[in-house]
Design a protein around this motif. Sequence first.
Motif, PDB file in Angstrom:
ATOM      1  N   PRO A 110      22.913 -26.074  11.628  1.00 25.81           N
ATOM      2  CA  PRO A 110      21.306 -24.898  10.818  1.00 25.81           C
ATOM      3  C   PRO A 110      20.621 -25.027  11.906  1.00 25.81           C
ATOM      4  CG  PRO A 110      22.909 -25.966   9.427  1.00 25.81           C
ATOM      5  CD  PRO A 110      23.687 -26.405  10.782  1.00 25.81           C
ATOM      6  N   GLN A 111      20.213 -26.737  12.038  1.00 27.04           N
ATOM      7  CA  GLN A 111      18.800 -26.822  13.092  1.00 27.04           C
ATOM      8  C   GLN A 111      18.568 -25.849  14.361  1.00 27.04           C
ATOM      9  OE1 GLN A 111      19.982 -31.295  13.622  1.00 27.04           O
ATOM     10  NE2 GLN A 111      18.038 -30.866  13.963  1.00 27.04           N
ATOM     11  N   LEU A 112      20.401 -25.173  15.471  1.00 31.27           N
ATOM     12  CA  LEU A 112      19.762 -24.498  15.972  1.00 31.27           C
ATOM     13  C   LEU A 112      19.972 -22.979  15.912  1.00 31.27           C
ATOM     14  CD1 LEU A 112      23.509 -26.242  18.203  1.00 31.27           C
ATOM     15  CD2 LEU A 112      21.023 -26.258  19.019  1.00 31.27           C
ATOM     16  N   LEU A 113      20.588 -22.936  14.866  1.00 34.94           N
ATOM     17  CA  LEU A 113      20.720 -21.365  13.953  1.00 34.94           C
ATOM     18  C   LEU A 113      19.497 -20.913  13.902  1.00 34.94           C
ATOM     19  CD1 LEU A 113      21.919 -18.832  13.588  1.00 34.94           C
ATOM     20  CD2 LEU A 113      22.529 -19.696  11.888  1.00 34.94           C
ATOM     21  N   TYR A 114      18.309 -21.737  13.230  1.00 32.09           N
ATOM     22  CA  TYR A 114      17.097 -21.189  12.150  1.00 32.09           C
ATOM     23  C   TYR A 114      16.164 -21.934  13.423  1.00 32.09           C
ATOM     24  CZ  TYR A 114      19.829 -22.091   7.618  1.00 32.09           C
ATOM     25  OH  TYR A 114      20.478 -21.676   6.594  1.00 32.09           O
ATOM     26  N   GLY A 115      16.291 -22.869  14.067  1.00 31.06           N
ATOM     27  CA  GLY A 115      15.103 -22.732  15.538  1.00 31.06           C
ATOM     28  C   GLY A 115      15.436 -21.151  15.810  1.00 31.06           C
ATOM     29  N   ALA A 116      17.110 -20.967  17.059  1.00 28.77           N
ATOM     30  CA  ALA A 116      16.575 -19.586  17.505  1.00 28.77           C
ATOM     31  C   ALA A 116      16.090 -18.414  17.232  1.00 28.77           C
ATOM     32  CB  ALA A 116      17.765 -19.719  17.690  1.00 28.77           C
ATOM     33  N   ALA A 117      16.167 -18.576  15.917  1.00 31.16           N
ATOM     34  CA  ALA A 117      16.042 -17.682  14.722  1.00 31.16           C
ATOM     35  C   ALA A 117      14.324 -17.436  15.087  1.00 31.16           C
ATOM     36  CB  ALA A 117      16.189 -17.185  13.187  1.00 31.16           C
ATOM     37  N   ARG A 118      13.478 -18.827  13.816  1.00 28.49           N
ATOM     38  CA  ARG A 118      12.427 -19.100  14.568  1.00 28.49           C
ATOM     39  C   ARG A 118      11.821 -18.172  15.991  1.00 28.49           C
ATOM     40  NH1 ARG A 118      13.337 -23.542  11.561  1.00 28.49           N
ATOM     41  NH2 ARG A 118      13.128 -23.818   9.087  1.00 28.49           N
ATOM     42  N   GLY A 119      12.053 -18.833  16.778  1.00 29.99           N
ATOM     43  CA  GLY A 119      11.592 -18.645  18.320  1.00 29.99           C
ATOM     44  C   GLY A 119      11.675 -17.600  18.129  1.00 29.99           C
ATOM     45  N   MET A 120      12.781 -16.615  18.136  1.00 39.34           N
ATOM     46  CA  MET A 120      13.089 -14.872  18.219  1.00 39.34           C
ATOM     47  C   MET A 120      11.404 -14.363  17.782  1.00 39.34           C
ATOM     48  SD  MET A 120      15.941 -12.756  17.770  1.00 39.34           S
ATOM     49  CE  MET A 120      17.007 -13.855  18.441  1.00 39.34           C
ATOM     50  N   LEU A 121      11.103 -14.567  16.301  1.00 38.37           N
ATOM     51  CA  LEU A 121      10.146 -14.017  16.077  1.00 38.37           C
ATOM     52  C   LEU A 121       9.008 -14.552  16.378  1.00 38.37           C
ATOM     53  CD1 LEU A 121      11.117 -13.830  12.047  1.00 38.37           C
ATOM     54  CD2 LEU A 121      11.769 -12.141  13.776  1.00 38.37           C
ATOM     55  N   GLY A 122       8.977 -15.853  16.592  1.00 41.78           N
ATOM     56  CA  GLY A 122       7.483 -15.840  17.686  1.00 41.78           C
ATOM     57  C   GLY A 122       6.905 -15.951  19.051  1.00 41.78           C
ATOM     58  N   ALA A 123       8.347 -15.262  18.652  1.00 46.86           N
ATOM     59  CA  ALA A 123       8.280 -14.906  20.698  1.00 46.86           C
ATOM     60  C   ALA A 123       6.957 -13.495  21.070  1.00 46.86           C
ATOM     61  CB  ALA A 123       9.405 -14.833  21.316  1.00 46.86           C
ATOM     62  N   LEU A 124       6.947 -12.948  19.493  1.00 48.51           N
ATOM     63  CA  LEU A 124       6.761 -11.264  19.484  1.00 48.51           C
ATOM     64  C   LEU A 124       5.531 -11.763  19.297  1.00 48.51           C
ATOM     65  CD1 LEU A 124       8.567  -9.552  17.312  1.00 48.51           C
ATOM     66  CD2 LEU A 124       9.181  -9.449  19.529  1.00 48.51           C
ATOM     67  N   GLY A 125       4.530 -12.945  18.675  1.00 50.68           N
ATOM     68  CA  GLY A 125       3.259 -12.888  19.014  1.00 50.68           C
ATOM     69  C   GLY A 125       2.626 -12.220  17.444  1.00 50.68           C
ATOM     70  N   ASP A 126       3.157 -11.725  16.424  1.00 50.14           N
ATOM     71  CA  ASP A 126       2.510 -10.949  15.260  1.00 50.14           C
ATOM     72  C   ASP A 126       2.695 -12.425  14.580  1.00 50.14           C
ATOM     73  OD1 ASP A 126       1.936 -10.137  12.538  1.00 50.14           O
ATOM     74  OD2 ASP A 126       3.652  -8.350  13.265  1.00 50.14           O
ATOM     75  N   PRO A 127       1.261 -13.093  14.111  1.00 50.64           N
ATOM     76  CA  PRO A 127       1.056 -14.248  13.070  1.00 50.64           C
ATOM     77  C   PRO A 127       1.907 -13.838  11.909  1.00 50.64           C
ATOM     78  CG  PRO A 127      -0.911 -12.843  12.838  1.00 50.64           C
ATOM     79  CD  PRO A 127       0.302 -12.240  14.567  1.00 50.64           C
ATOM     80  N   TYR A 128       1.961 -12.868  11.404  1.00 53.30           N
ATOM     81  CA  TYR A 128       3.034 -12.519  10.311  1.00 53.30           C
ATOM     82  C   TYR A 128       4.338 -12.087   9.671  1.00 53.30           C
ATOM     83  CZ  TYR A 128      -1.816 -11.318   9.067  1.00 53.30           C
ATOM     84  OH  TYR A 128      -3.516 -11.272   8.738  1.00 53.30           O
ATOM     85  N   LEU A 129       5.441 -12.452  11.040  1.00 55.58           N
ATOM     86  CA  LEU A 129       6.568 -12.294  11.468  1.00 55.58           C
ATOM     87  C   LEU A 129       7.157 -14.371  10.653  1.00 55.58           C
ATOM     88  CD1 LEU A 129       7.222 -10.566  14.131  1.00 55.58           C
ATOM     89  CD2 LEU A 129       7.403  -9.955  12.249  1.00 55.58           C
ATOM     90  N   ARG A 130       8.338 -14.107  10.048  1.00 51.04           N
ATOM     91  CA  ARG A 130       8.877 -14.982   9.874  1.00 51.04           C
ATOM     92  C   ARG A 130       9.529 -15.678   9.660  1.00 51.04           C
ATOM     93  NH1 ARG A 130       5.234 -14.393   4.861  1.00 51.04           N
ATOM     94  NH2 ARG A 130       6.642 -15.347   3.131  1.00 51.04           N
ATOM     95  N   PHE A 131      10.975 -16.359   9.587  1.00 53.61           N
ATOM     96  CA  PHE A 131      11.439 -15.910   9.594  1.00 53.61           C
ATOM     97  C   PHE A 131      11.408 -17.899   8.493  1.00 53.61           C
ATOM     98  CE2 PHE A 131      15.536 -19.580   9.340  1.00 53.61           C
ATOM     99  CZ  PHE A 131      16.601 -18.833   9.381  1.00 53.61           C
ATOM    100  N   MET A 132      12.948 -17.775   7.002  1.00 49.86           N
ATOM    101  CA  MET A 132      12.581 -18.549   6.143  1.00 49.86           C
ATOM    102  C   MET A 132      14.290 -18.936   6.231  1.00 49.86           C
ATOM    103  SD  MET A 132      10.276 -16.214   3.513  1.00 49.86           S
ATOM    104  CE  MET A 132      10.900 -14.757   3.669  1.00 49.86           C
ATOM    105  N   ASP A 133      14.482 -20.847   6.255  1.00 51.89           N
ATOM    106  CA  ASP A 133      15.861 -21.070   6.069  1.00 51.89           C
ATOM    107  C   ASP A 133      16.201 -20.932   4.530  1.00 51.89           C
ATOM    108  OD1 ASP A 133      14.287 -22.986   4.613  1.00 51.89           O
ATOM    109  OD2 ASP A 133      13.876 -24.161   5.917  1.00 51.89           O
ATOM    110  N   PRO A 134      17.466 -21.069   4.080  1.00 52.53           N
ATOM    111  CA  PRO A 134      17.512 -21.139   2.689  1.00 52.53           C
ATOM    112  C   PRO A 134      16.968 -21.569   1.400  1.00 52.53           C
ATOM    113  CG  PRO A 134      19.182 -21.711   4.099  1.00 52.53           C
ATOM    114  CD  PRO A 134      18.566 -21.709   4.619  1.00 52.53           C
ATOM    115  N   GLN A 135      16.353 -22.954   1.926  1.00 53.77           N
ATOM    116  CA  GLN A 135      15.433 -23.533   1.125  1.00 53.77           C
ATOM    117  C   GLN A 135      13.415 -22.213   0.885  1.00 53.77           C
ATOM    118  OE1 GLN A 135      15.687 -25.850  -1.251  1.00 53.77           O
ATOM    119  NE2 GLN A 135      13.880 -25.712  -1.918  1.00 53.77           N
ATOM    120  N   ALA A 136      13.204 -22.194   2.371  1.00 53.84           N
ATOM    121  CA  ALA A 136      12.146 -21.910   1.936  1.00 53.84           C
ATOM    122  C   ALA A 136      12.440 -20.449   1.761  1.00 53.84           C
ATOM    123  CB  ALA A 136      11.901 -21.159   3.309  1.00 53.84           C
ATOM    124  N   TYR A 137      13.204 -19.441   1.368  1.00 54.13           N
ATOM    125  CA  TYR A 137      13.513 -18.064   1.295  1.00 54.13           C
ATOM    126  C   TYR A 137      13.435 -18.142  -0.484  1.00 54.13           C
ATOM    127  CZ  TYR A 137      14.797 -13.441   0.001  1.00 54.13           C
ATOM    128  OH  TYR A 137      15.618 -11.913  -0.295  1.00 54.13           O
TER     129      TYR A 137
END
Length: 449
Positions: A110-137
């Motif tokens: 999960p560390q690797l998977l969720y980190g990759a998901a956050r990085g993918m969205l973060g690379a777009l430079g849109d402050p309103y994009l976000r990934f939520m892990d199961p707890q955050a969601y």
Amino acid sequence: MAVCRRRCGDRRPRGVRGDDPGDRGLRLARAGPAVPAPLAAAGRPRPRLESVAVGRGHRHRRKPARRAAVSLPYGTAQRRALDDPKRFGLLREIEHLVETRYIDRRVTDPQLLYGAARGMLGALGDPYLRFMDPQAYKEFQESSFAGQFTGIGIIMDLKDGQVIVVSPIPGTPAARAGLLAGDRIGKIDGRPTREMALQRAVSLIRGPRGTVVHLAVTRGAQLLDVAITRDVIQAPSVSGDEVLEGPMRDRLRALNLAYVRVVTFDERTGDEFARAVATVLARPARGLILDLRSNGGGLVESAVRVADEFVPRGPIVSTVDRDGKRSTEQADGTARLHLPTVVLVNEYTASASEIVAGALQDDHLAVLVGIQTFGKGVVQTIFPLAGGSGAAITTYKYLTPSGRSIHAVGLIPDVIAGARLEGTSAEVVRRIQAQQLDRAIEVLQARLP
């Protein structure tokens, strides 16, 4: 941030052309038949719409047109990911290196998977994009704008990669601790917030009743350490002149002017505002001051219900997707407020509150007094993902009735009054707010017959 859902109940269906607009900005909705049949049959989760404004839905079934527009690209992307495994070869190589060479063996999938998901969205430079892990969601779903939660009572947003206080909710632990609009939260219980996802900051600040959260706050040149005890937050979203100081309240009543403040747009706002309107009409008042200052937004459906009280006919808000398809939310024809009106705004008037202010300004139903607003004019879609996680993807921008896009621009008041609150002391904040209210009274008196 602002999120919205349509409310079912005794309201008749609204006049909607095509589909509906989608604010902690515009719409959160359950997409039923939107999911393509093969995906639905496979048990894939269904997307939901969120308008992330600043912070804090009403429910109606979503129109099929928008469901399809949201869901089909989502399903297409899923199928492409499954059919073309080489697309993610680089990620698999990195995963293999971590699993076989990285010195710390405690790394989890999960560390690797969720980190990759956050990085993918973060690379777009849109402050309103976000990934939520199961707890955050899960926390996101549980905080779905019902107007009650356990925390400290602030509305927050992101600005320049930092977590800022849009508004402390009156009467809450945050307000009693002295937090002010514009305060920047640098650390939460020692965790730096720079580039932190907003939902992560929200989850860290919330917690069991009676526990303490420690915030490192920057206010101008001041660095403050603030300890706040969490409590159940259940404050009204709409209030009248009882929240004003005695002399100002007496002045407004002597002039027979009504005052209504909307702090946020949550599930209760439509009903609370309807009751406030009934009170105003029973007086009857000669004019109205609608205070949307430091209102970070919320549920667009609630914003539309408020606008319905003013707008007799025509559009209230429109959304435009990536293909240029435009859909318009029409007034429902139940407007009761036909009084001279002034709307107070400031730099933290955002998202759903900008929808209301923009509609009233475009239709010449009110004069805007204050300073330039925040400028949050895009909509996010919340997609439930495998494993209980979720992602917010920017999918629409919204337009005022005249077709203005206010994103990153904001609304320019008709009458400029006051100054920015960020970095100022509590005394200066009170002085600015008093100056703006004085100016609003002057403008309103000039409009009275």
